[in-house]
Design a protein around this motif. Structure first.
Motif, PDB file in Angstrom:
ATOM      1  N   ASP A  46      -9.120 -16.215 -70.131  1.00  0.00           N
ATOM      2  CA  ASP A  46      -9.218 -17.259 -69.110  1.00  0.00           C
ATOM      3  C   ASP A  46      -7.920 -18.060 -69.039  1.00  0.00           C
ATOM      4  OD1 ASP A  46     -11.810 -16.415 -69.022  1.00  0.00           O
ATOM      5  OD2 ASP A  46     -12.698 -18.337 -69.581  1.00  0.00           O
ATOM      6  N   ASP A  48      -6.906 -21.640 -67.905  1.00  0.00           N
ATOM      7  CA  ASP A  48      -7.390 -22.956 -67.474  1.00  0.00           C
ATOM      8  C   ASP A  48      -6.408 -24.030 -67.932  1.00  0.00           C
ATOM      9  OD1 ASP A  48      -7.843 -23.168 -70.176  1.00  0.00           O
ATOM     10  OD2 ASP A  48     -10.028 -23.328 -70.029  1.00  0.00           O
ATOM     11  N   TYR A  79     -11.014 -15.302 -65.456  1.00  0.00           N
ATOM     12  CA  TYR A  79     -11.231 -16.630 -64.874  1.00  0.00           C
ATOM     13  C   TYR A  79      -9.909 -17.369 -64.765  1.00  0.00           C
ATOM     14  CZ  TYR A  79     -12.720 -21.497 -64.394  1.00  0.00           C
ATOM     15  OH  TYR A  79     -12.887 -22.787 -63.951  1.00  0.00           O
ATOM     16  N   ASP A  81      -8.458 -21.315 -63.150  1.00  0.00           N
ATOM     17  CA  ASP A  81      -8.710 -22.534 -62.378  1.00  0.00           C
ATOM     18  C   ASP A  81      -7.428 -22.961 -61.669  1.00  0.00           C
ATOM     19  OD1 ASP A  81      -7.094 -23.816 -64.196  1.00  0.00           O
ATOM     20  OD2 ASP A  81      -8.650 -25.079 -65.047  1.00  0.00           O
TER      21      ASP A  81
ATOM     22  N   LEU B  19     -13.149 -26.968 -72.373  1.00  0.00           N
ATOM     23  CA  LEU B  19     -13.552 -26.584 -71.017  1.00  0.00           C
ATOM     24  C   LEU B  19     -14.266 -25.234 -70.981  1.00  0.00           C
ATOM     25  CD1 LEU B  19     -10.439 -27.708 -68.903  1.00  0.00           C
ATOM     26  CD2 LEU B  19     -12.564 -28.933 -69.332  1.00  0.00           C
ATOM     27  N   ARG B  23     -17.895 -24.389 -69.290  1.00  0.00           N
ATOM     28  CA  ARG B  23     -18.036 -23.374 -68.231  1.00  0.00           C
ATOM     29  C   ARG B  23     -19.119 -22.358 -68.574  1.00  0.00           C
ATOM     30  NH1 ARG B  23     -12.314 -23.282 -68.375  1.00  0.00           N
ATOM     31  NH2 ARG B  23     -12.284 -21.226 -69.339  1.00  0.00           N
ATOM     32  N   ASP B  48     -15.232 -27.429 -63.986  1.00  0.00           N
ATOM     33  CA  ASP B  48     -13.946 -27.290 -64.672  1.00  0.00           C
ATOM     34  C   ASP B  48     -12.874 -28.141 -63.989  1.00  0.00           C
ATOM     35  OD1 ASP B  48     -11.243 -26.040 -65.071  1.00  0.00           O
ATOM     36  OD2 ASP B  48     -12.368 -24.759 -66.416  1.00  0.00           O
ATOM     37  N   GLU B  49     -12.837 -28.078 -62.664  1.00  0.00           N
ATOM     38  CA  GLU B  49     -11.830 -28.840 -61.922  1.00  0.00           C
ATOM     39  C   GLU B  49     -12.065 -30.352 -62.068  1.00  0.00           C
ATOM     40  OE1 GLU B  49      -9.222 -27.646 -60.670  1.00  0.00           O
ATOM     41  OE2 GLU B  49      -9.644 -25.507 -60.517  1.00  0.00           O
ATOM     42  N   GLY B 158     -15.301 -18.100 -69.394  1.00  0.00           N
ATOM     43  CA  GLY B 158     -15.239 -19.263 -70.261  1.00  0.00           C
ATOM     44  C   GLY B 158     -15.142 -18.904 -71.718  1.00  0.00           C
TER      45      GLY B 158
END
Lengths: 136, 160
Positions: A46, A48, A79, A81, B19, B23, B48-49, B158
């Motif tokens: 991921d 993020d 994933y 973001d 995070l 998630r 998450d945002e 996640g």
């Protein structure tokens, strides 16, 4: 002018700290492979807020050798973001300033979805496989 | 589960490494409600945002501040999920919270746009004494209700 990446700058794997969950920012495992006229950056996992800084650091490092082509292989990224997207926008801008090509490869459906939401799917060059990315 | 009380209450530190766990929880619950793989991922993305915005802008990366998350499983009039996230960061005017113009391609400024895009509703408000609150809801579409998630046996985002 963009030039071929020296072999010593490629084919290396960033320091992995999968077990280092107490670190402030978790390093993202990233493999960097040399190709004929550039590099392929292959993050795994991921991306993020915690891990985007690792990718940002690696992309900045790769551009120090002014490659002609930088391919970000996202096949192993389930994933992402907006932190990850922002990192790739930065990479695209660095590439544009230096005359390099910046290509995304192998977006999974969830990852592609965020690019579509942000209307960036038509801004980036996105290919489905390495062969296409090397031709572009 | 009822609509009256939150099904889940989480209190976490403002640490980016947390995070992924949040998630995973959101995806698992969303899939149980009946959201499909992509929609469940979108709910997790919105959370998450929101958390990333609080950590980065509200708390300016300080890692030992508090964030509270309440999650409701909705049933009336439609199945869905409501998420309320509260912080103790300095207050700002809710109408000043907005994403960047998408036509102006630059790093950052996408979080709020994404939250509003993937959820049915997303609003910000000042808390009574200190901090901000974001309230988000997503309802199951008719054609998705009750359908098992194709990803229910797959790895959830996640945990990478």
């Amino acid at each position: 002018m963009p030039q071929e990446v020296p072999p010593q700058a490629a084919n290396k794997k960033s320091q992995e700290t999968d077990n280092d969950i107490m670190s402030t920012n978790q390093d993202l495992p990233i493999q960097i492979d040399a190709i004929k006229d550039g590099v392929v950056i292959r993050p795994t996992g991921d991306i993020d807020l915690s891990r985007a800084p690792s990718l940002r650091t690696q992309i900045a490092e790769v551009f120090k050798s002014t490659p002609m082509r930088v391919i970000i292989d996202l096949n192993e990224v389930p994933y992402m973001d907006s932190s990850g997207v922002a990192t790739l926008v930065e990479g695209m801008q660095i590439a544009s300033r230096g005359g390099s090509k910046f290509i995304l490869l192998g977006l999974q459906e969830r990852v592609r979805s965020i690019f579509e939401i942000a209307r960036l799917d038509t801004v980036f060059t996105i290919t489905i496989d390495l062969e296409a990315a090397e031709r572009f | 589960m009822t609509d009256d009380a939150p099904a889940i209450h989480l209190r976490l530190m403002s640490q980016p490494r947390l995070l992924a766990s949040v998630r995973s929880m959101v995806v698992a619950l969303s899939e149980r409600i009946g959201f499909g793989e992509i929609e469940s991922g979108h709910v997790a993305l919105a959370v998450d945002e929101a958390l990333a915005n609080i950590i980065r802008h509200g708390y300016e990366q300080r890692e030992y501040e508090t964030i509270e998350i309440d999650v409701w499983v909705l049933s009336d009039p439609k199945p869905g999920i409501r998420i309320i996230i509260e912080d103790e960061a300095p207050q700002i005017e809710p109408n000043e919270i907005r994403g960047r113009d998408l036509e102006n391609v630059q790093p950052g400024g996408l979080g709020v746009h994404i939250m509003r895009e993937v959820m049915n509703t997303c609003s910000f408000e000042k808390r009574e004494n200190k901090g901000m609150r974001v309230i988000m809801e997503k309802l199951l579409e008719e054609n998705a209700a009750g359908s098992p998630s194709p990803s229910s046996e797959q790895e959830v985002p996640g945990n990478g």
